[in-house]
Every structure is written in C-alpha cells, then in structure tokens.
Design a protein around this motif. Structure first.
Motif, mmCIF file in Angstrom:
data_model
loop_
_atom_site.group_PDB
_atom_site.id
_atom_site.type_symbol
_atom_site.label_atom_id
_atom_site.label_comp_id
_atom_site.label_asym_id
_atom_site.label_seq_id
_atom_site.Cartn_x
_atom_site.Cartn_y
_atom_site.Cartn_z
ATOM 1 N N SER A 41 -2.749 -52.099 40.422
ATOM 2 C CA SER A 41 -1.583 -52.381 41.258
ATOM 3 C C SER A 41 -0.413 -52.947 40.447
ATOM 4 O O SER A 41 -0.607 -53.858 39.630
ATOM 5 C CB SER A 41 -1.954 -53.382 42.357
ATOM 6 O OG SER A 41 -0.806 -53.741 43.100
ATOM 7 N N PRO A 42 0.796 -52.463 40.684
ATOM 8 C CA PRO A 42 1.964 -53.085 40.059
ATOM 9 C C PRO A 42 2.276 -54.449 40.665
ATOM 10 O O PRO A 42 3.038 -55.221 40.102
ATOM 11 C CB PRO A 42 3.089 -52.078 40.345
ATOM 12 C CG PRO A 42 2.631 -51.324 41.538
ATOM 13 C CD PRO A 42 1.148 -51.273 41.464
ATOM 14 N N GLU A 43 1.638 -54.740 41.824
ATOM 15 C CA GLU A 43 1.811 -56.032 42.493
ATOM 16 C C GLU A 43 0.430 -56.622 42.796
ATOM 17 O O GLU A 43 -0.008 -56.677 43.948
ATOM 18 C CB GLU A 43 2.615 -55.863 43.783
ATOM 19 C CG GLU A 43 4.033 -55.358 43.562
ATOM 20 C CD GLU A 43 4.801 -55.200 44.848
ATOM 21 O OE1 GLU A 43 4.181 -55.181 45.940
ATOM 22 O OE2 GLU A 43 6.042 -55.121 44.792
ATOM 23 N N PRO A 44 -0.278 -57.067 41.766
ATOM 24 C CA PRO A 44 -1.654 -57.550 41.960
ATOM 25 C C PRO A 44 -1.761 -58.769 42.876
ATOM 26 O O PRO A 44 -2.788 -58.948 43.538
ATOM 27 C CB PRO A 44 -2.128 -57.862 40.541
ATOM 28 C CG PRO A 44 -0.890 -57.973 39.713
ATOM 29 C CD PRO A 44 0.113 -57.084 40.349
ATOM 30 N N GLU A 45 -0.731 -59.593 42.914
ATOM 31 C CA GLU A 45 -0.777 -60.744 43.820
ATOM 32 C C GLU A 45 -0.824 -60.275 45.268
ATOM 33 O O GLU A 45 -1.607 -60.776 46.078
ATOM 34 C CB GLU A 45 0.434 -61.654 43.612
ATOM 35 C CG GLU A 45 0.408 -62.892 44.509
ATOM 36 C CD GLU A 45 1.519 -63.872 44.211
ATOM 37 O OE1 GLU A 45 1.700 -64.829 44.996
ATOM 38 O OE2 GLU A 45 2.216 -63.702 43.180
ATOM 39 N N THR A 46 0.010 -59.303 45.597
ATOM 40 C CA THR A 46 0.017 -58.758 46.956
ATOM 41 C C THR A 46 -1.302 -58.083 47.274
ATOM 42 O O THR A 46 -1.862 -58.243 48.366
ATOM 43 C CB THR A 46 1.173 -57.753 47.117
ATOM 44 O OG1 THR A 46 2.403 -58.422 46.859
ATOM 45 C CG2 THR A 46 1.197 -57.154 48.511
ATOM 46 N N ALA A 47 -1.817 -57.303 46.314
ATOM 47 C CA ALA A 47 -3.088 -56.604 46.523
ATOM 48 C C ALA A 47 -4.228 -57.592 46.748
ATOM 49 O O ALA A 47 -5.053 -57.420 47.662
ATOM 50 C CB ALA A 47 -3.385 -55.715 45.326
ATOM 51 N N ALA A 48 -4.282 -58.635 45.938
ATOM 52 C CA ALA A 48 -5.344 -59.635 46.080
ATOM 53 C C ALA A 48 -5.204 -60.410 47.383
ATOM 54 O O ALA A 48 -6.206 -60.682 48.068
ATOM 55 C CB ALA A 48 -5.323 -60.589 44.892
ATOM 56 N N ARG A 49 -3.981 -60.761 47.741
ATOM 57 C CA ARG A 49 -3.761 -61.527 48.971
ATOM 58 C C ARG A 49 -4.197 -60.715 50.194
ATOM 59 O O ARG A 49 -4.799 -61.257 51.132
ATOM 60 C CB ARG A 49 -2.298 -61.941 49.099
ATOM 61 C CG ARG A 49 -2.016 -62.777 50.359
ATOM 62 C CD ARG A 49 -0.632 -63.380 50.363
ATOM 63 N NE ARG A 49 -0.538 -64.436 49.356
ATOM 64 C CZ ARG A 49 0.219 -64.350 48.256
ATOM 65 N NH1 ARG A 49 0.940 -63.278 48.030
ATOM 66 N NH2 ARG A 49 0.243 -65.345 47.390
#
Length: 531
Positions: free
Chosen positions: A207-215
């Motif tokens: 993911s280019p946005e791992p924080e969003t994916a993890a959240r």
C-alpha cells in the motif's frame, strides 16, 4: 513482554520486495505501526546473515518506540543476535523443542500449521501461538502444493484442536480488508473458538498508504471482536431479538415482515437453476420484492451494492465464476447470501462446487432437503435420487443445530416439517401442503422466499454495519419466509379449481400476493426448542 500478553490482532509479516516505488521499508513500517499493527514478523528470505541482522535491529529499534514486539521468521540465530522477542517457525525449520532450548525462557515461539497434525504437534511441543493457513491463495508464498491452502473449513478444524489449550491462533494467507470480516466470521470452531488475530502481508506492504491500510484492518478486527459473542453463528443478535424466539414472538415477527417486504421492496438477486427462473421471479414479485437474474462475473460488484438479498442455487452450475464473485461481493457489502445446494450429494462435481463456494464466501442461510443437508453434514442417513430426497432424519433438530454451528449460519431443513436453527435454537414449522413438494422447484422457491425476507430484514435492521457481516435477525427472517410460503401453499391447495400440480402453482403465486399478516398470525404452526 510475557508471551501470554502478546496482542496478535493485527500481525504484520514484512516483505521489502513488495514495497511500492518510492516507499522505504522503515517509513512504511512506521506508518503501519501508527495504523494499528500489534506485532511484527521480519521475513527476509533473500537477505544474507549480516543484512538480516541489520534489518532486524532497525525494525526492533523502531517498534520499541511503539511498544510492539518483533519476531523473526525461521532464523534462531538472527533472533538471538538482534534481541528479538521471539521467532516464527515453519514446518521445515528447526523443531520447536530445540528452539526452546536455544532461546531465552521469555521468548515467544510461533509455528505455521496447515494440518490437524501440525496443530496437535504445536500444542504438544508448547507453542505460544500458531499461524493457521494459508486460508486463501496468496502470491507472497508458494502455496501451490496440494493441501497448502486449507481454506475456511481447514482453519476451523485446526481451531478445534486448540480449544482449552491456551495456545493462540492467527490466520494467514491472502487476508485483506475485503475478506477480513468473512475470515473472522467463518474461521471459528463449531463451539465458537475464534481467532486471536490475522496475519497480513501484501494488503499493508504494497500500500502507498500503509497507515490507512492498517487502520482499516485494525478497526474491522476490533469492531468484530466487540460483537463476536453474539450467538453461536457469530451474527449480531440482541437480547430483544432473542426474546422473540417463542411461538408468539416468531409468529408476530413473521406477520410484521410480510408487510415489511412489500414496503421496502428488496432487490433479490438470483443465480439459480435454469428450470425455476420464471417461478422464482414470480414468487419474488408476489411477495413484494424485485427480482433480477444475473450470472456474469463482471456484474457482481455493482449488483452487490444494491440493498437486498442474494440467492445462489447450484441446481444448474453454468456460472461458477459468477457465483464465487457474487457471494464474495455480497459479503463485502453486508448483503445476506442464501445458499441452496441443490443435489449436492448426487455427484462429485456438485460436492466440489459446494465446497469451493463455502470456502470463498459466508452464507447467512443454507437451505436444503434431507439428502442435501445430510451430504453437507457428511451423513449417510438419507439417500438422494437426483435432486430429490428419499426419507428424512431420525433426529432432525440435532442435525440442523450441528450443521448451523459448523458453517456458522442459519440452516433450514425443508420437508413435511421444516426445521430451522441458528446453532442453538431450533424452530419447527408444520405448515404446508404435499403439492408444494410435487411441483418443479418447490424447494427452490423456498430459497427465493428466504432471500427476499432476509434482504428486507437486512435493509431495515437498525444500527451500524461496522464489525457485522450481515445486519438483522436472519433466523426470524428465515422463519417468516418459510411460513409465508407454506401458509400460502395451504391456502392455494384448498382453492376451488385446484386439482393438481398444474393448477396449484398459479394459485400459489396468487396466494403469496394476497397473504396478510393476520393470516400468518392465525395459521402459523410453530414449535421452539432451545439448546
């Protein structure tokens, strides 16, 4: 951190080779930690020893700022050199007992398991947790060998081995935000022993946005766990709904739902037997729903976004890809799936088809005759002749209750007496007429009625869908649908001019259209048995 305190809920397995262009490993990892990752396993199949040690130390230094434990995949020496919290071992790695001798007493040791024997051995050897899978096919690991993808059913079986042992479990293999609810719901033993977490690789690492994916993953898991104790099937059932599981309560709910269906006009999506499409469409319309027959795989994502219900009937298996996609997208959108395994015991192809479907998506309801339910329950008590059933069960309540627990859904056994269960409560419905079993697709149109009522129930259920695979009481909806069809059948059979199958079917459709809540209250024959 002691091993029994470890939070396995969102278990990240690293993969530097999966990082998107321009994203560094430590940057991606820190964003994932901020999103809610609770444990990290460093997996480095291509790194030499010196590089692996350096990566492990950098990972531990970063994770320590978030109080997140780090485990090392396979390599005991790397775990010792870096000061990691423990290791995760595969079946071809160092034996767990020997690893314990080399590691500090406080070390966390997990083991990958793909079979019941693996799980039993891990418990015997003292594993702190096990990784169960692959649940689904995945591109991050070679699972092409037979048995490497164990599916939902295989994961459930391994979870049963862990009951009462204190050994925790995470599922791994192809898990992502789009199938997480299905995984959590489906991966539980028949007594409800559930996962402690899920291991994720590509959904975060690519993911280019791992924080969003993890959240997104972490929030779904937390919401699910907050509701996981509601009922043996895992569907959300409130105390108010449970109080309705009486003769009077079911009758009143069924009567109210007759009007609800007509008011909300649920879209009822059918992938069904070619022989019964016209009857199914007419029954849906008569009840107050809106039918659509659509089998193409390309249509399923769009159709699943429309509120209502989905019926998948394998009487004619011409569109397996469409069936797989329809159920998967329905799960993602909180749409109830009704599965009718027509003739499942008749051929090896139908058995394999049913197994594949049930390993891909979660049904809200399974409906079948005695032969079909027996085949799903691996019982030889009832024989089939084509799609028809010859005979019934000696103890039908136990059969439907057990199968409901196994598949974590409502199970309907249709026949002269209809039996419904959510794995705890069993409802006996004794309405109907023998002519209903003598027309082509009499059982299939029961599936249509159930999908119609479940769809309407899911549309009108209060509250948020967060953490809930399907909203609404599917047991009450299924009972209401069964009563609607069987009571209408009684009325149709008693009509002047109805002399047999040819005159019964149009009369049945008329009676479904004219069915009133008062008729349901007056006519329903209900018995309730609670486990």
């Amino acid at each position: 951190m002691k091993q029994h305190d470890i939070d396995l809920s969102l278990y990240l397995v690293t993969g530097r080779n999966l990082l998107p262009h321009g994203k560094s490993y430590l940057t991606s990892l820190e964003e994932a930690l901020r999103g809610g990752v609770t444990v990290v396993q460093v997996r480095e199949k291509g790194a030499d020893t010196a590089e692996f040690v350096e990566i492990a130390k950098e990972t531990i230094a970063l994770c320590s700022r978030y109080n997140i434990p780090v485990l090392i995949n396979d390599r005991i020496d790397i775990a010792l050199a870096s000061g990691a919290a423990g290791v995760h071992l595969g079946q071809t790695d160092m034996p767990l007992v020997l690893a314990r001798q080399l590691l500090p007493p406080s070390a966390i040791v997990g083991v990958s398991c793909t079979t019941l024997e693996h799980a039993r051995k891990a418990v015997e050897d003292g594993a702190d947790y096990v990784g169960l899978g692959a649940v689904y096919a995945t591109s991050t690991k070679d699972v092409s060998a037979p048995g490497r993808v164990c599916g939902i059913a295989g994961t459930c079986a391994m979870l049963s081995v862990l009951e009462g042992t204190g050994v925790k479990a995470v599922a791994i293999g192809g898990i992502k935000s789009t199938n997480l609810l299905r995984t959590l719901h489906g991966c539980a033993s028949p007594t409800g022993h559930a996962l402690d977490g899920v291991a994720v690789v590509s959904d975060i690492m690519t993911s280019p946005e791992p924080e969003t994916a993890a959240r997104r993953l972490a929030q779904t898991f937390r919401a699910w766990m907050a509701l996981a104790s509601h009922g043996p099937t895992g569907f959300l059932v409130t105390s108010e709904q449970l109080a309705q599981y009486t003769q009077e309560g079911i009758s009143a709910a069924a009567a109210a739902l007759v009007d609800t269906v007509r008011r909300v006009r649920p879209l009822v999506h059918h992938i069904t037997n070619n022989v019964v499409k016209t009857q199914s469409a007419n029954v849906t319309l008569a009840l107050g729903g809106s039918p659509i027959m659509a089998e193409a795989e390309a249509e399923q994502a769009d159709l699943a976004r429309a509120p209502g219900g989905l019926l998948i009937n394998i009487g004619t298996v011409d569109a397996l890809d469409g069936m797989l996609a329809a159920g998967r997208h329905a799960n993602q959108n909180g749409k109830p799936v009704v599965f009718d395994p027509v003739g499942v015991g008749a051929t090896a192809f139908r058995r394999a088809t049913a197994a594949k479907l049930l390993d891909t998506w979660q049904p809200a309801v399974i409906k079948g005759n005695a032969a079909e339910i027996g085949a799903l329950a691996d019982l030889n008590e009832v024989k089939s002749q084509g799609v028809d059933s010859l005979g019934g069960f000696k103890d039908a309540p136990d059969v439907v209750r057990s199968l409901a627990r196994k598949h974590r859904c409502i199970v309907v056994l249709s026949g002269p007496t209809d039996y419904l269960s959510d794995g705890s409560t069993v409802i006996r419905l004794s309405n109907g007429h023998e002519l209903l079993g003598q027309i082509t697709g009499g059982g299939c149109i029961l599936g249509t009625a159930i999908a119609t009522f479940c769809g309407a129930t899911s549309m009108t259920a209060p509250g948020t869908s967060e953490g809930v695979l399907v909203k609404g009481d599917m047991l009450l909806a299924t009972a209401a649908a069964t009563l609607a069809l069987t009571i209408a059948a009684q009325h149709a059979a008693s009509r002047e001019g109805v002399r047999g199958q040819g005159t019964f079917l149009p009369a049945l459709i008329d009676e479904l259209a004219m069915l009133t809540p008062e008729a349901v209250l007056r006519t329903a024959r209900i018995e309730v048995e609670t486990d």
